[in-house]
Design an enzyme around this catalytic site. Sequence first.
Site, short mmCIF file in Angstrom:
data_model
loop_
_atom_site.label_atom_id
_atom_site.label_comp_id
_atom_site.label_asym_id
_atom_site.label_seq_id
_atom_site.Cartn_x
_atom_site.Cartn_y
_atom_site.Cartn_z
N GLY A 46 -40.27 4.12 70.44
CA GLY A 46 -41.38 3.33 70.96
C GLY A 46 -40.88 2.34 71.99
O GLY A 46 -39.69 2.01 72.01
N GLN A 51 -40.92 -5.14 77.06
CA GLN A 51 -39.48 -4.90 76.93
C GLN A 51 -38.84 -4.55 78.27
O GLN A 51 -37.61 -4.60 78.40
CB GLN A 51 -39.21 -3.79 75.90
CG GLN A 51 -39.57 -4.23 74.48
CD GLN A 51 -39.31 -3.15 73.46
OE1 GLN A 51 -40.13 -2.27 73.25
NE2 GLN A 51 -38.14 -3.19 72.84
N CYS A 94 -34.65 -2.22 67.04
CA CYS A 94 -35.42 -2.56 68.25
C CYS A 94 -34.50 -2.44 69.45
O CYS A 94 -33.36 -2.92 69.41
CB CYS A 94 -35.96 -3.98 68.13
SG CYS A 94 -36.95 -4.47 69.55
N LEU A 95 -34.99 -1.80 70.50
CA LEU A 95 -34.17 -1.62 71.71
C LEU A 95 -33.80 -2.95 72.35
O LEU A 95 -32.82 -3.03 73.08
CB LEU A 95 -34.90 -0.71 72.71
CG LEU A 95 -35.13 0.73 72.25
CD1 LEU A 95 -35.99 1.49 73.23
CD2 LEU A 95 -33.79 1.45 72.04
N HIS A 136 -44.94 -2.48 64.86
CA HIS A 136 -43.77 -3.08 65.54
C HIS A 136 -44.10 -3.30 67.03
O HIS A 136 -43.80 -4.35 67.60
CB HIS A 136 -42.58 -2.13 65.36
CG HIS A 136 -41.33 -2.47 66.10
ND1 HIS A 136 -40.15 -2.80 65.46
CD2 HIS A 136 -41.04 -2.50 67.43
CE1 HIS A 136 -39.21 -3.03 66.37
NE2 HIS A 136 -39.72 -2.85 67.58
N GLU A 137 -44.74 -2.29 67.65
CA GLU A 137 -45.05 -2.38 69.09
C GLU A 137 -46.16 -3.40 69.36
O GLU A 137 -46.08 -4.14 70.34
CB GLU A 137 -45.46 -1.01 69.64
CG GLU A 137 -44.43 0.11 69.49
CD GLU A 137 -43.04 -0.23 69.98
OE1 GLU A 137 -42.90 -1.13 70.81
OE2 GLU A 137 -42.08 0.40 69.50
N HIS A 140 -44.75 -6.77 69.53
CA HIS A 140 -44.14 -7.08 70.83
C HIS A 140 -45.17 -7.65 71.80
O HIS A 140 -44.88 -8.58 72.55
CB HIS A 140 -43.55 -5.81 71.47
CG HIS A 140 -42.13 -5.49 71.05
ND1 HIS A 140 -41.10 -6.37 71.22
CD2 HIS A 140 -41.59 -4.38 70.50
CE1 HIS A 140 -39.97 -5.80 70.79
NE2 HIS A 140 -40.25 -4.59 70.34
O1 GNR Z 1 -36.55 3.07 68.54
C1 GNR Z 1 -37.08 2.34 67.70
N1 GNR Z 1 -37.01 2.69 66.38
C2 GNR Z 1 -37.74 2.06 65.38
C3 GNR Z 1 -37.39 2.31 64.06
C4 GNR Z 1 -38.09 1.72 63.02
C5 GNR Z 1 -39.14 0.89 63.31
C6 GNR Z 1 -39.51 0.62 64.61
C7 GNR Z 1 -38.80 1.20 65.66
S1 GNR Z 1 -39.28 0.90 67.29
C8 GNR Z 1 -37.75 1.10 68.11
C9 GNR Z 1 -37.94 1.01 69.61
C10 GNR Z 1 -38.43 -0.38 69.99
O2 GNR Z 1 -37.74 -1.34 70.03
N2 GNR Z 1 -39.70 -0.50 70.22
O3 GNR Z 1 -40.24 -1.68 70.51
NI NI Z 2 -38.91 -3.13 69.51
#
Ligand code: GNR
Ligand code: NI
Length: 174
Positions: A46, A51, A94-95, A136-137, A140
Site C-alpha cells: 500500500g 508518503q 510501513c515504507l 493503515h493507509e 496516513h
Molecule cells: O507494505 C506495507 N505492508 C503492510 C503490512 C501490514 C500492514 C500494513 C502495511 S502497509 C505497508 C506499506 C505502507 O507503508 N503503506 O502506507
Molecule cells: Ni505506511
Amino acid sequence: MNIRKILILPDPVLRKKSLPVKKVDKDIQNLMDDMLATMYDAPGIGLAAIQIGILKRIVVMDVSKEPEKKEPMYLINPEITWKSNVNASYEEGCLSIPNQFAKIERPDKCNIKYLDYYGKKREIKAEGLLATCIQHEIDHLNGILFIDYLSKLKKDIIVKKISKNKKELERIVV
Ligand code: GNR
Ligand code: NI
C-alpha cells in the site's frame, strides 16, 4: 511513469492532514500511476500520496498473494462507513518507517466508500489483510502512523533507530 522518493520518519510532512480530491482528472491518474510504480518498486502492499509528499487523499494498494497476479486498487477520498467491534492483530510495517515491525490491533472488518481510478463511486467490504492495510493507509491521510498505537517506550525506540539509520545513510549518499 516515475518512481518517486518515499518520505521517511521523522519527516514532518508525514504528520500533515491530506485534502480531498475535487476532480479525478488525467493529472490525478498520472499521480496514481506513479504511486503504484513506487509501491511495487519499494516493494510494499500500500502507499498513500502523503508518503511521496503529496497532501491529497489518495491511496494505492495491492494485497494479492501471488506476485504474478497483480490486483492494483486505487482509492480516492476513502472513508470508513462501518467498522467491526472485533479486533484483529497483524504485524505491520510501513515504507516510511523502514525495517521496523510491530503487532497492531485494529477492527478485523470494515466497509469503505471511495472513488475509483475513473472517479466512480464505490463501496467495498474489507477483512483480513485488506482491512488492516486500508485502515493503515487512511491513518496516513490523517497524519497518523502505526507507531502511534505503541507504548511511548516502544515508539521512542523505533523513532531513535530510524533517525540514526537515516543520518548514516545521508552521510554515505553525500
Ligand atoms: O507494505 C506495507 N505492508 C503492510 C503490512 C501490514 C500492514 C500494513 C502495511 S502497509 C505497508 C506499506 C505502507 O507503508 N503503506 O502506507
Ligand atoms: Ni505506511
